[in-house]
Design a protein around this motif. Sequence first.
Motif, PDB file in Angstrom:
ATOM      1  N   LEU A 270       0.832  -1.201   0.000  1.00 56.25           N
ATOM      2  CA  LEU A 270       0.000   0.000   0.000  1.00 56.25           C
ATOM      3  C   LEU A 270       0.864   1.247   0.000  1.00 56.25           C
ATOM      4  O   LEU A 270       0.596   2.196  -0.743  1.00 56.25           O
ATOM      5  CB  LEU A 270      -0.937  -0.013   1.209  1.00 56.25           C
ATOM      6  CG  LEU A 270      -1.799   1.228   1.422  1.00 56.25           C
ATOM      7  CD1 LEU A 270      -2.606   1.586   0.184  1.00 56.25           C
ATOM      8  CD2 LEU A 270      -2.718   1.023   2.625  1.00 56.25           C
TER       9      LEU A 270
ATOM     10  N   VAL B 273      -6.945  -7.064  -0.589  1.00 56.90           N
ATOM     11  CA  VAL B 273      -6.880  -5.613  -0.683  1.00 56.90           C
ATOM     12  C   VAL B 273      -6.760  -5.226  -2.152  1.00 56.90           C
ATOM     13  O   VAL B 273      -5.857  -5.713  -2.848  1.00 56.90           O
ATOM     14  CB  VAL B 273      -5.692  -5.055   0.133  1.00 56.90           C
ATOM     15  CG1 VAL B 273      -5.640  -3.536   0.039  1.00 56.90           C
ATOM     16  CG2 VAL B 273      -5.795  -5.482   1.595  1.00 56.90           C
TER      17      VAL B 273
ATOM     18  N   PHE C  36      -6.696  -2.043  -5.070  1.00 57.60           N
ATOM     19  CA  PHE C  36      -6.378  -0.627  -5.258  1.00 57.60           C
ATOM     20  C   PHE C  36      -6.992  -0.119  -6.541  1.00 57.60           C
ATOM     21  O   PHE C  36      -6.966  -0.803  -7.551  1.00 57.60           O
ATOM     22  CB  PHE C  36      -4.842  -0.432  -5.346  1.00 57.60           C
ATOM     23  CG  PHE C  36      -4.089  -1.017  -4.187  1.00 57.60           C
ATOM     24  CD1 PHE C  36      -4.239  -0.496  -2.919  1.00 57.60           C
ATOM     25  CD2 PHE C  36      -3.226  -2.091  -4.377  1.00 57.60           C
ATOM     26  CE1 PHE C  36      -3.523  -1.031  -1.838  1.00 57.60           C
ATOM     27  CE2 PHE C  36      -2.517  -2.626  -3.311  1.00 57.60           C
ATOM     28  CZ  PHE C  36      -2.671  -2.094  -2.053  1.00 57.60           C
TER      29      PHE C  36
ATOM     30  N   THR D  10       2.124   1.710  -3.414  1.00 54.01           N
ATOM     31  CA  THR D  10       1.049   2.099  -4.324  1.00 54.01           C
ATOM     32  C   THR D  10       0.705   3.575  -4.153  1.00 54.01           C
ATOM     33  O   THR D  10       0.482   4.289  -5.132  1.00 54.01           O
ATOM     34  CB  THR D  10      -0.202   1.222  -4.086  1.00 54.01           C
ATOM     35  OG1 THR D  10       0.161  -0.149  -4.260  1.00 54.01           O
ATOM     36  CG2 THR D  10      -1.319   1.566  -5.062  1.00 54.01           C
TER      37      THR D  10
ATOM     38  N   VAL E  42      -8.821   2.150  -1.622  1.00 55.46           N
ATOM     39  CA  VAL E  42      -8.301   0.886  -1.114  1.00 55.46           C
ATOM     40  C   VAL E  42      -9.495   0.111  -0.585  1.00 55.46           C
ATOM     41  O   VAL E  42     -10.138   0.533   0.375  1.00 55.46           O
ATOM     42  CB  VAL E  42      -7.273   1.116   0.013  1.00 55.46           C
ATOM     43  CG1 VAL E  42      -6.790  -0.215   0.582  1.00 55.46           C
ATOM     44  CG2 VAL E  42      -6.100   1.936  -0.511  1.00 55.46           C
TER      45      VAL E  42
ATOM     46  N   VAL F 286      -6.301   8.816   0.454  1.00 56.75           N
ATOM     47  CA  VAL F 286      -6.480   7.385   0.346  1.00 56.75           C
ATOM     48  C   VAL F 286      -7.792   7.040   1.037  1.00 56.75           C
ATOM     49  O   VAL F 286      -7.950   7.275   2.236  1.00 56.75           O
ATOM     50  CB  VAL F 286      -5.303   6.620   0.989  1.00 56.75           C
ATOM     51  CG1 VAL F 286      -5.446   5.124   0.736  1.00 56.75           C
ATOM     52  CG2 VAL F 286      -3.976   7.129   0.432  1.00 56.75           C
TER      53      VAL F 286
ATOM     54  N   LEU G 256       0.049   0.540   7.939  1.00 56.48           N
ATOM     55  CA  LEU G 256       0.592   1.524   7.004  1.00 56.48           C
ATOM     56  C   LEU G 256       1.327   2.624   7.769  1.00 56.48           C
ATOM     57  O   LEU G 256       2.433   3.031   7.384  1.00 56.48           O
ATOM     58  CB  LEU G 256      -0.538   2.142   6.161  1.00 56.48           C
ATOM     59  CG  LEU G 256      -0.122   3.323   5.280  1.00 56.48           C
ATOM     60  CD1 LEU G 256       0.865   2.894   4.201  1.00 56.48           C
ATOM     61  CD2 LEU G 256      -1.346   3.989   4.652  1.00 56.48           C
TER      62      LEU G 256
END
Length: 130
Positions: free
Chosen positions: A6, A124, A126, A9, A112, A18, A35
């Motif tokens: 993540l 997950v 994206f 990304t 996300v 996000v 994260l």
Amino acid sequence: GAARQLRQTIADSGCSIVAFEGEMGAGKTTLIRALAAELGVADDVSSPTFALVNEYRDARDQPVYHFDFYRINSPEEAERIGAAEYFDSGYLCLVEWPTRVAALLPPPYLEVRVVVLPDEQREVRFLIKN
């Protein structure tokens, strides 16, 4: 795994906003906590359910904003806490329950989606929303 992916990304997307989608209990806050650790946040990361927004500092002492809009009833309520200013700040904004403030989210942003699979595993996904 997922948190490192993540972080990469987010970096690749160039998006500062996000938006975390997923049902209650899917693990959005858990992913945000992981994260934050990847970003070098030393603070205790928990969902800002009542404050609506928590501010953390990353390893470079940059602010990271964490929103939880589960309890708001309208985008106007988010506007009153200055959501638009946060979203326009260029700093990382991690948003739980983004559909409640969809009108306020400036594109492009990174969605996300945390999906709970039948075997209780998490997937997950994206997606850049323009």
